[in-house]
Design an enzyme around this catalytic site. Structure first.
Site, PDB file in Angstrom:
ATOM      1  N   CYS A 200       0.819  -1.219   0.000  1.00 24.51           N
ATOM      2  CA  CYS A 200       0.000   0.000   0.000  1.00 24.51           C
ATOM      3  C   CYS A 200       0.850   1.266   0.000  1.00 24.51           C
ATOM      4  CB  CYS A 200      -0.992  -0.007   1.155  1.00 24.51           C
ATOM      5  SG  CYS A 200      -0.268   0.092   2.815  1.00 24.51           S
ATOM      6  N   HIS A 253      -2.689   1.229   6.934  1.00 27.10           N
ATOM      7  CA  HIS A 253      -2.998   1.253   5.503  1.00 27.10           C
ATOM      8  C   HIS A 253      -3.052   2.690   4.999  1.00 27.10           C
ATOM      9  CE1 HIS A 253      -4.302  -0.565   1.791  1.00 27.10           C
ATOM     10  NE2 HIS A 253      -5.380   0.185   1.734  1.00 27.10           N
ATOM     11  N   HIS A 265      -6.091   2.144  -4.249  1.00 29.10           N
ATOM     12  CA  HIS A 265      -5.135   1.582  -3.292  1.00 29.10           C
ATOM     13  C   HIS A 265      -4.712   0.171  -3.691  1.00 29.10           C
ATOM     14  CE1 HIS A 265      -8.117  -0.873  -0.594  1.00 29.10           C
ATOM     15  NE2 HIS A 265      -8.592  -0.777  -1.809  1.00 29.10           N
TER      16      HIS A 265
END
Length: 296
Positions: A200, A253, A265
Site C-alpha cells: 500500500c 494502511h 489503493h
C-alpha cells in the site's frame, strides 16, 4: 560507501537469514522476479509480511549506502526512501553481488521507465534485463526510436515508447491519479515498490515519486508528510490513512483519494490494486488522517 544496484529489482531483506527456499529466484545477480511471483503460494506471499521477510525493494541504478558486510551479505541504507528507522534512509540487507561500486554517472538529462516493465537492450538489439517502472537512467542521446542511456554495464538502449524524460516540474493531483490508475489489477506484494507489485505505501511512494514528489516509504511516516487536512475536506490526490480500532489505533494502511468518495489503493495479499467506494466499508470506520502532499 555508496554502491549501485545492478539487479532489475532487488529485495531489501530484514536479515541475512530471512530468505526462504521459495525466495531463491531473488538471490541471484540477475533476479527472476516473474518466476518468484508466479511460483509463490498465497501463504508464502503472506509470509513476506507475517514472518517479517522483506522490508522494501530497490531498483536498477539506485544508490545504496553499504554500512557492513557479513559473508555474501551487506547491510545497506537506501537514501531515496525516507524512513523513521534511520535518518539516512531505509535500512536492511542485500546480497553483495547485486551491487557494484561505481563512479557517479552525470548527464544533462535522465529518462524514467513509464511502463510497468520494459527491457534494456544491447546495441545489437538483444534484450539484457527487464526493468521496472520508475527506473531512472542517465540519457545520452535519442536514436531511431530509442533512448541511448548510460548504465553500470555501459551504453544501452530503451524504447522511447517505454520511457519518458524526467521533468523538473511536479505533477498535479490528476497526474498522480492517472499514474496510479495505470496499475489497476496488479496483485499486491508486501514490501513491493516496483511495477511487478506494490504494497500500500510502496504504491503511494512510487506514484508520487514518478510525479516529482519525495514522500517517506512507509504509511506511518507518510502520515506525517505534507500538510494535514480535515477528514471532511479531502480533495482528489490526498493520501488517506487508516488505523486499527476504528481509527484510534496504529496506522496500517494508506490509499489515494480520487474524488467521489472513492479511493485508489493496493489492498492486501490476495487482492489487486483497485478503486474502491469507501462508504459502508471497514475503511470508512478506520479513516484517521488525510494528508496533502501535492502542490496545489
Amino acid at each position: 560507501m555508496m554502491h549501485t544496484v545492478i539487479s532489475a529489482v532487488a529485495n531489501i531483506w530484514t536479515a541475512p537469514d530471512s530468505p526462504r527456499p521459495s525466495d531463491q529466484f531473488m538471490l541471484q545477480p540477475t533476479v527472476m522476479i516473474r518466476d518468484w511471483l508466479e511460483r509463490m503460494t498465497y501463504d508464502e506471499r503472506l509470509g513476506l509480511c507475517t514472518d517479517n521477510v522483506i522490508q522494501t525493494q530497490v531498483l536498477f541504478g539506485e544508490k545504496v549506502l553499504v554500512t557492513a558486510e557479513q559473508g555474501e551479505w551487506v547491510s545497506v541504507i537506501v537514501p531515496s526512501q525516507p524512513s523513521r528507522k534511520d535518518p539516512r534512509g531505509y535500512p536492511g540487507w542485500m546480497k553483495k553481488y547485486q551491487l557494484e561500486k561505481t563512479k557517479p554517472i552525470h548527464t544533462q538529462h535522465d529518462v524514467m521507465i513509464s511502463k510497468p516493465a520494459a527491457f534494456l537492450y544491447r546495441s545489437n538489439g538483444e534484450k539484457e534485463i527487464e526493468l521496472s517502472f520508475l527506473t531512472v537512467l542517465p540519457l545520452i542521446a535519442k536514436e531511431n526510436g530509442y533512448f541511448k542511456v548510460s548504465t553500470v554495464f555501459g551504453e544501452r538502449f530503451v524504447r522511447q515508447s517505454d520511457a519518458v524524460p524526467v521533468s523538473q516540474q511536479k505533477g498535479t493531483a490528476e497526474d498522480i491519479i492517472q499514474t496510479g490508475a495505470f496499475f489497476l489489477g496488479l496483485p499486491y506484494l508486501w514490501g513491493g515498490i516496483s511495477g511487478f507489485g506494490f504494497d500500500c505505501s510502496g504504491f503511494m511512494y512510487s506514484i508520487f515519486k514518478a510525479n516529482g514528489y519525495s514522500i517517506p516509504r512507509d504509511a506511518g511516516d507518510q502520515a506525517k508528510a505534507g500538510k494535514g487536512v480535515p477528514l471532511d475536506d479531502m480533495k482528489a490526490g490526498d493520501l488517506l490513512f487508516f488505523a486499527y480500532e476504528e481509527g484510534k489505533g496504529a496506522i496500517h494502511h494508506v490509499g489515494l483519494y480520487v474524488g467521489g468518495g472513492k479511493m485508489l489503493h493496493s489492498p492486501k495479499t490476495g487482492k489487486s490494486i483497485e478503486i474502491l467506494t469507501l462508504t459502508e466499508t471497514i475503511y470508512e470506520k478506520e479513516l484517521c488522517a488525510v494528508r496533502r502532499c501535492f502542490s496545489e
